[in-house]
Design a protein around this motif. Structure first.
Motif, short mmCIF file in Angstrom:
data_model
loop_
_atom_site.label_atom_id
_atom_site.label_comp_id
_atom_site.label_asym_id
_atom_site.label_seq_id
_atom_site.Cartn_x
_atom_site.Cartn_y
_atom_site.Cartn_z
N PHE A 198 -51.47 -11.18 61.04
CA PHE A 198 -50.12 -11.73 60.87
C PHE A 198 -49.78 -12.56 61.78
O PHE A 198 -49.27 -13.84 61.39
N ILE A 199 -49.95 -12.32 63.10
CA ILE A 199 -49.54 -13.30 64.18
C ILE A 199 -50.50 -14.31 63.98
O ILE A 199 -49.94 -15.66 64.19
N GLY A 200 -51.90 -14.18 64.01
CA GLY A 200 -52.69 -15.31 64.01
C GLY A 200 -52.30 -16.42 62.95
O GLY A 200 -52.37 -17.53 62.92
N VAL A 201 -52.34 -15.90 61.58
CA VAL A 201 -52.07 -16.57 60.39
C VAL A 201 -50.68 -17.43 60.54
O VAL A 201 -50.56 -18.68 60.18
N VAL A 202 -49.58 -16.77 60.75
CA VAL A 202 -48.20 -17.52 60.79
C VAL A 202 -48.19 -18.45 61.65
O VAL A 202 -48.01 -19.78 61.54
N ILE A 203 -48.42 -18.17 63.15
CA ILE A 203 -48.54 -19.19 64.06
C ILE A 203 -49.59 -20.26 64.23
O ILE A 203 -49.06 -21.44 64.33
N THR A 204 -50.70 -20.01 63.63
CA THR A 204 -51.62 -21.03 63.33
C THR A 204 -51.40 -21.87 62.17
O THR A 204 -51.17 -23.12 62.58
N TRP A 205 -50.95 -21.34 61.34
CA TRP A 205 -50.54 -22.19 60.15
C TRP A 205 -49.31 -23.15 60.36
O TRP A 205 -49.57 -24.30 59.95
N GLN A 206 -48.38 -22.70 61.07
CA GLN A 206 -47.03 -23.43 61.42
C GLN A 206 -47.50 -24.51 62.33
O GLN A 206 -47.05 -25.66 62.44
N THR A 207 -48.41 -24.15 63.28
CA THR A 207 -48.72 -25.10 64.37
C THR A 207 -49.91 -26.14 63.56
O THR A 207 -49.38 -27.36 63.89
N LEU A 208 -50.53 -25.72 62.70
CA LEU A 208 -51.46 -26.92 62.12
C LEU A 208 -50.48 -27.76 61.40
O LEU A 208 -50.62 -29.07 61.28
#
Length: 376
Positions: free
Chosen positions: A266-276
């Protein structure tokens, strides 16, 4: 060099948050796996470091602290390649210190391993140094892991009691820590004096040496045939692996690791998605320029997907760096960390999937890269 990779290199600051998020997600899960597997390695330390080639246990047992009929020993010598078969005694005792000064009184249950302090003995762990072997040869002497000194309230040279009988802590070893009951080693002669070992009809695990170590697997299989179900012959790798796997049968550990895996994803998907998404929006005019030059939206999608893949690779690299630091820190605190190959491969694939999934979720931003925006 591809456009996606060059973009990541020259604008790395925009993507650093995504890389860190992936690294933290991977570290979170791997550190837990490493800790629990390290505990499992500690439990199987006496197996992994034994000079024995084969270990004989009751047919329904997978641990050294079990008993079986003594009559199994003669059966083993029916095989021509068995050169030594010696019982390995593991017992429990009550350890009590003699507090001095500000030392606190300690009364702890301990796990006692009986060894023969003779170089090359099948019951003597291979990593015991010469000074420890000499210390074990003294009557009523015991040794323990250095991390257990504070837990048991003693230091080298102190006297203590095991089951009410006085012993002396003569030396320490490393590599045998325990989060639960401390491991204590003593000689067979001292164990008899302390009433810990009795020559009776039952013995503990039987440690076996064979004449040709290369044939260990074959000899173990043939011993099982000779035993006709009275015992089970394990090779060291088999028994060690089974002990480690048994830890994951514990529902608490499985639930905890599963929960951490979900949190990490969850942490990886949300933060990576928003950063990209933020990074793509910051470069939206560049993407619009590419569309004005005739680059199709499909090709731009591929660039974003490749970019997300390279972000995942960078996250893997940072995970490795952080993991080395965490492992070194744990080692300094006396905590063993062990990372099975399957766990490393699984987490690596998980991080790449997270990064690619984040790239897929970010593709919608490219709809804003209209060539007409360049005229504003």
């Amino acid at each position: 060099m591809s456009l996606a990779l060059s973009t990541l290199i020259y604008e790395w600051r925009r993507y650093m948050a995504a890389v860190i998020a992936l690294a933290v997600a991977g570290l979170l899960v791997l550190a837990l796996v490493g800790m629990f597997m390290g505990i499992g390695k500690n439990f199987s330390a006496t197996i992994d470091r034994s000079p024995a080639h084969i270990m004989i246990l009751p047919p329904d047992s997978e641990g050294l602290g079990t008993s079986q009929p003594r009559r199994n020993i003669p059966l083993l010598f029916q095989h021509s390649e068995v050169v030594e078969a010696t019982p390995f005694n593991v017992t429990w005792g009550q350890f009590t210190n003699f507090p001095e000064g500000e030392q606190k009184a300690v009364r702890e249950g301990v796990q006692i391993y009986v060894v023969d302090p003779i170089p090359g003995a099948v019951t003597l762990p291979t990593d015991f140094p010469e000074d420890v072997i000499l210390a074990l040869q003294e009557p009523y002497s015991v040794i323990l892991d250095v991390t257990s000194l504070n837990k048991l309230g003693v230091k080298v040279g102190d006297k203590a009691k095991i089951n009410g009988r006085t012993v002396t802590v003569r030396a320490t070893i490393s590599g045998y820590p325990s989060l639960f009951n401390s491991m204590i080693f003593t000689s067979r002669q001292s164990a008899k004096l302390l009433g810990l070992v009795r020559e009776g009809p039952r013995v503990g695990a039987i440690l076996v040496k064979v004449s040709d170590p290369a044939r260990t697997d074959t000899v173990a299989a043939e011993l099982n045939v000779i035993g006709k179900g009275q015992f089970k012959a394990w090779t060291k790798p088999e028994l060690s692996k089974r002990n480690q796997e048994s830890m994951f049968k514990n529902s608490f550990i499985s639930i905890l690791l599963g929960f951490m895996l979900v949190v990490g994803v969850f942490i990886g998907v949300v933060i990576t998605w928003q950063t990209l998404q933020g990074a793509i929006l910051a470069n939206i005019k560049e993407f619009a320029s590419l569309r004005a030059l005739g680059v199709s939206i499909g090709s731009l999608n591929l660039i974003i997907m490749e970019l997300s893949f390279w972000v995942g690779v960078a996250g893997l690299g940072m995970t490795a760096i952080l993991l080395v630091g965490v492992t070194a820190l744990a080692g300094a605190m006396g905590l063993t960390m062990f990372y099975p190959l399957w766990s490393v491969i699984t987490i690596a694939i998980m991080l790449l999937i997270i990064s690619v999934l984040s790239g897929l979720l970010s593709l919608g931003v490219l709809k804003k890269s209209q060539p007409a925006d360049l005229l504003r």
